[in-house]
Design a protein around this motif. Structure first.
Motif, mmCIF file in Angstrom:
data_model
loop_
_atom_site.group_PDB
_atom_site.id
_atom_site.type_symbol
_atom_site.label_atom_id
_atom_site.label_comp_id
_atom_site.label_asym_id
_atom_site.label_seq_id
_atom_site.Cartn_x
_atom_site.Cartn_y
_atom_site.Cartn_z
ATOM 1 N N ASN A 1 0.811 -1.212 0.000
ATOM 2 C CA ASN A 1 0.000 0.000 0.000
ATOM 3 C C ASN A 1 0.848 1.268 0.000
ATOM 4 O OD1 ASN A 1 -2.736 1.321 0.444
ATOM 5 N ND2 ASN A 1 -1.637 2.054 2.244
ATOM 6 N N ALA A 2 2.078 1.175 0.514
ATOM 7 C CA ALA A 2 2.960 2.342 0.551
ATOM 8 C C ALA A 2 3.510 2.695 -0.824
ATOM 9 C CB ALA A 2 4.107 2.091 1.524
ATOM 10 N N PHE A 3 3.530 1.737 -1.745
ATOM 11 C CA PHE A 3 4.158 1.979 -3.051
ATOM 12 C C PHE A 3 3.228 1.765 -4.235
ATOM 13 C CE2 PHE A 3 7.479 0.538 -0.111
ATOM 14 C CZ PHE A 3 8.379 1.582 -0.211
ATOM 15 N N LEU A 4 2.105 1.094 -4.035
ATOM 16 C CA LEU A 4 1.258 0.706 -5.156
ATOM 17 C C LEU A 4 -0.158 1.244 -4.982
ATOM 18 C CD1 LEU A 4 2.343 -3.050 -5.360
ATOM 19 C CD2 LEU A 4 3.168 -1.166 -6.794
ATOM 20 N N PRO A 5 -0.910 1.345 -6.080
ATOM 21 C CA PRO A 5 -2.321 1.739 -5.966
ATOM 22 C C PRO A 5 -3.099 0.729 -5.121
ATOM 23 C CG PRO A 5 -1.560 1.861 -8.244
ATOM 24 C CD PRO A 5 -0.482 1.175 -7.478
ATOM 25 N N LEU A 6 -4.186 1.197 -4.558
ATOM 26 C CA LEU A 6 -4.951 0.356 -3.645
ATOM 27 C C LEU A 6 -5.475 -0.892 -4.342
ATOM 28 C CD1 LEU A 6 -6.086 -0.007 -0.817
ATOM 29 C CD2 LEU A 6 -8.091 1.335 -1.503
ATOM 30 N N ALA A 7 -5.934 -0.774 -5.571
ATOM 31 C CA ALA A 7 -6.482 -1.932 -6.290
ATOM 32 C C ALA A 7 -5.421 -3.018 -6.461
ATOM 33 C CB ALA A 7 -7.024 -1.507 -7.644
ATOM 34 N N LEU A 8 -4.206 -2.620 -6.813
ATOM 35 C CA LEU A 8 -3.129 -3.590 -6.983
ATOM 36 C C LEU A 8 -2.726 -4.196 -5.641
ATOM 37 C CD1 LEU A 8 -1.213 -5.002 -8.881
ATOM 38 C CD2 LEU A 8 0.348 -3.039 -8.723
ATOM 39 N N THR A 9 -2.765 -3.401 -4.597
ATOM 40 C CA THR A 9 -2.464 -3.907 -3.252
ATOM 41 C C THR A 9 -3.450 -4.990 -2.852
ATOM 42 O OG1 THR A 9 -1.509 -1.790 -2.552
ATOM 43 C CG2 THR A 9 -2.274 -3.275 -0.819
ATOM 44 N N LEU A 10 -4.727 -4.763 -3.141
ATOM 45 C CA LEU A 10 -5.733 -5.766 -2.814
ATOM 46 C C LEU A 10 -5.530 -7.042 -3.617
ATOM 47 C CD1 LEU A 10 -8.940 -3.531 -2.574
ATOM 48 C CD2 LEU A 10 -7.575 -4.475 -0.706
ATOM 49 N N ALA A 11 -5.164 -6.897 -4.891
ATOM 50 C CA ALA A 11 -4.924 -8.078 -5.729
ATOM 51 C C ALA A 11 -3.764 -8.904 -5.182
ATOM 52 C CB ALA A 11 -4.645 -7.648 -7.165
ATOM 53 N N ILE A 12 -2.715 -8.220 -4.770
ATOM 54 C CA ILE A 12 -1.561 -8.918 -4.192
ATOM 55 C C ILE A 12 -1.950 -9.619 -2.898
ATOM 56 C CG2 ILE A 12 0.703 -8.567 -3.122
ATOM 57 C CD1 ILE A 12 1.180 -6.320 -5.142
ATOM 58 N N SER A 13 -2.763 -8.972 -2.092
ATOM 59 C CA SER A 13 -3.188 -9.565 -0.823
ATOM 60 C C SER A 13 -3.999 -10.835 -1.040
ATOM 61 C CB SER A 13 -4.007 -8.556 -0.020
ATOM 62 O OG SER A 13 -3.252 -7.405 0.291
ATOM 63 N N ILE A 14 -4.917 -10.799 -2.015
ATOM 64 C CA ILE A 14 -5.733 -11.981 -2.300
ATOM 65 C C ILE A 14 -4.866 -13.107 -2.862
ATOM 66 C CG2 ILE A 14 -7.598 -12.875 -3.738
ATOM 67 C CD1 ILE A 14 -8.943 -10.143 -3.477
ATOM 68 N N ALA A 15 -3.918 -12.750 -3.744
ATOM 69 C CA ALA A 15 -3.005 -13.760 -4.284
ATOM 70 C C ALA A 15 -2.178 -14.388 -3.159
ATOM 71 C CB ALA A 15 -2.094 -13.128 -5.329
ATOM 72 N N LEU A 16 -1.788 -13.575 -2.189
ATOM 73 C CA LEU A 16 -1.044 -14.094 -1.045
ATOM 74 C C LEU A 16 -1.903 -15.056 -0.233
ATOM 75 C CD1 LEU A 16 1.379 -14.062 0.921
ATOM 76 C CD2 LEU A 16 0.299 -12.102 2.040
ATOM 77 N N GLY A 17 -3.177 -14.699 -0.033
ATOM 78 C CA GLY A 17 -4.072 -15.587 0.691
ATOM 79 C C GLY A 17 -4.219 -16.935 -0.002
ATOM 80 N N LEU A 18 -4.321 -16.919 -1.326
ATOM 81 C CA LEU A 18 -4.394 -18.165 -2.089
ATOM 82 C C LEU A 18 -3.113 -18.973 -1.932
ATOM 83 C CD1 LEU A 18 -6.098 -16.909 -5.371
ATOM 84 C CD2 LEU A 18 -7.048 -18.575 -3.764
ATOM 85 N N GLY A 19 -1.983 -18.276 -1.994
ATOM 86 C CA GLY A 19 -0.699 -18.950 -1.862
ATOM 87 C C GLY A 19 -0.533 -19.615 -0.503
ATOM 88 N N LEU A 20 -0.929 -18.907 0.547
ATOM 89 C CA LEU A 20 -0.829 -19.477 1.897
ATOM 90 C C LEU A 20 -1.748 -20.684 2.060
ATOM 91 C CD1 LEU A 20 -0.643 -16.319 4.202
ATOM 92 C CD2 LEU A 20 1.164 -17.990 3.775
ATOM 93 N N THR A 21 -2.924 -20.614 1.434
ATOM 94 C CA THR A 21 -3.850 -21.740 1.516
ATOM 95 C C THR A 21 -3.258 -22.983 0.863
ATOM 96 O OG1 THR A 21 -5.775 -20.267 1.508
ATOM 97 C CG2 THR A 21 -6.145 -22.561 0.892
ATOM 98 N N VAL A 22 -2.702 -22.815 -0.326
ATOM 99 C CA VAL A 22 -2.081 -23.950 -1.030
ATOM 100 C C VAL A 22 -0.899 -24.492 -0.236
ATOM 101 C CG1 VAL A 22 -0.831 -24.633 -3.110
ATOM 102 C CG2 VAL A 22 -2.853 -23.158 -3.292
ATOM 103 N N PHE A 23 -0.076 -23.581 0.296
ATOM 104 C CA PHE A 23 1.106 -23.996 1.053
ATOM 105 C C PHE A 23 0.713 -24.803 2.285
ATOM 106 C CE2 PHE A 23 4.131 -22.973 4.526
ATOM 107 C CZ PHE A 23 5.248 -23.611 4.015
#
Length: 228
Positions: free
Chosen positions: A58-80
């Protein structure tokens, strides 16, 4: 072969494995320790990674991209977590938590709302735990009694009641301090400060409060169960 008189009259329970139907959960040689029950060292990582990634992005990217990264991270943690053999309900928690908070942020358009659920959950936890102490029915004692069949007059033992007053009050302090500090940072629009507070007041304080609860559970078991 003739059976001896001793064998004929032997107690069949002599070689049986002893069982204790009311053995407390806090005893047992091979049971997981407190850290294991809270997810082990990785449990702390699971709770901090989404916060660190969201605040940093959020400090470096637009809010929409930050949310996309967060959701992708959630998916990654679930798979892991599934690959590590964790239960589906536990693994999906990484995704659901991020998805719900991301949805709130997308709806409000404010990055600080990523922490909104945690703030109000802390307030709810404080009201329930502190209220139970005031009502002379500390929550940890209610839980302990339920785990042991609900048949113990635990409130009639002053030492046990005092132990659960202390344990439940410790939980109330954790919840109350989290709400007070994070709500202040929320009103100050400090998203970075909220992230730091979430990490510092998350697992470390939970472990400290859990140790006090563990002590109260053990004291209750020693006084009310082992004496039976």
């Amino acid at each position: 072969m003739t059976t001896t008189g001793r064998d004929q009259h032997a107690d069949p329970s002599e070689n049986a494995i002893p069982t204790d139907p009311v053995a407390p959960p806090e005893t047992g040689g091979n049971r997981p320790n407190l850290l294991d029950q809270m997810g082990g060292p990785l449990g702390f990582v699971y709770s901090t990674i989404p916060v660190v990634v969201f605040v940093t992005a959020n400090a470096f990217l637009p809010l929409a991209l930050t949310l996309a990264i967060s959701i992708a991270l959630g998916l990654g943690l679930t798979v892991f977590r599934r690959l590590r053999g964790e239960r589906l309900s536990a693994a999906v928690g990484s995704l659901l938590g991020v998805a719900v908070t991301a949805a709130i942020v997308a709806w409000t358009g404010s990055a600080k709302d990523f922490f909104l659920i945690g703030i109000w959950a802390s307030l709810a936890g404080f009201v329930v735990t502190f209220g139970s102490v005031l009502a002379r029915r500390p929550l940890t004692g209610v839980v302990w009694n339920a785990l042991h069949g609900g048949a113990h007059l635990w409130r009639a033992d002053p030492a046990v009641l005092r132990a659960h007053d202390i344990a439940t009050f410790a939980a109330a302090v954790v919840f109350g301090s989290r709400f007070a500090i994070q709500q202040w940072l929320y009103l100050a629009d400090s998203t970075g400060g909220l992230g730091a507070a979430r990490i510092a007041m998350g697992t470390p304080l939970t472990v400290l409060a859990a140790l006090v609860v563990f002590w109260a559970f053990r004291r209750s078991t020693q006084r009310l169960v082992k004496q039976e």
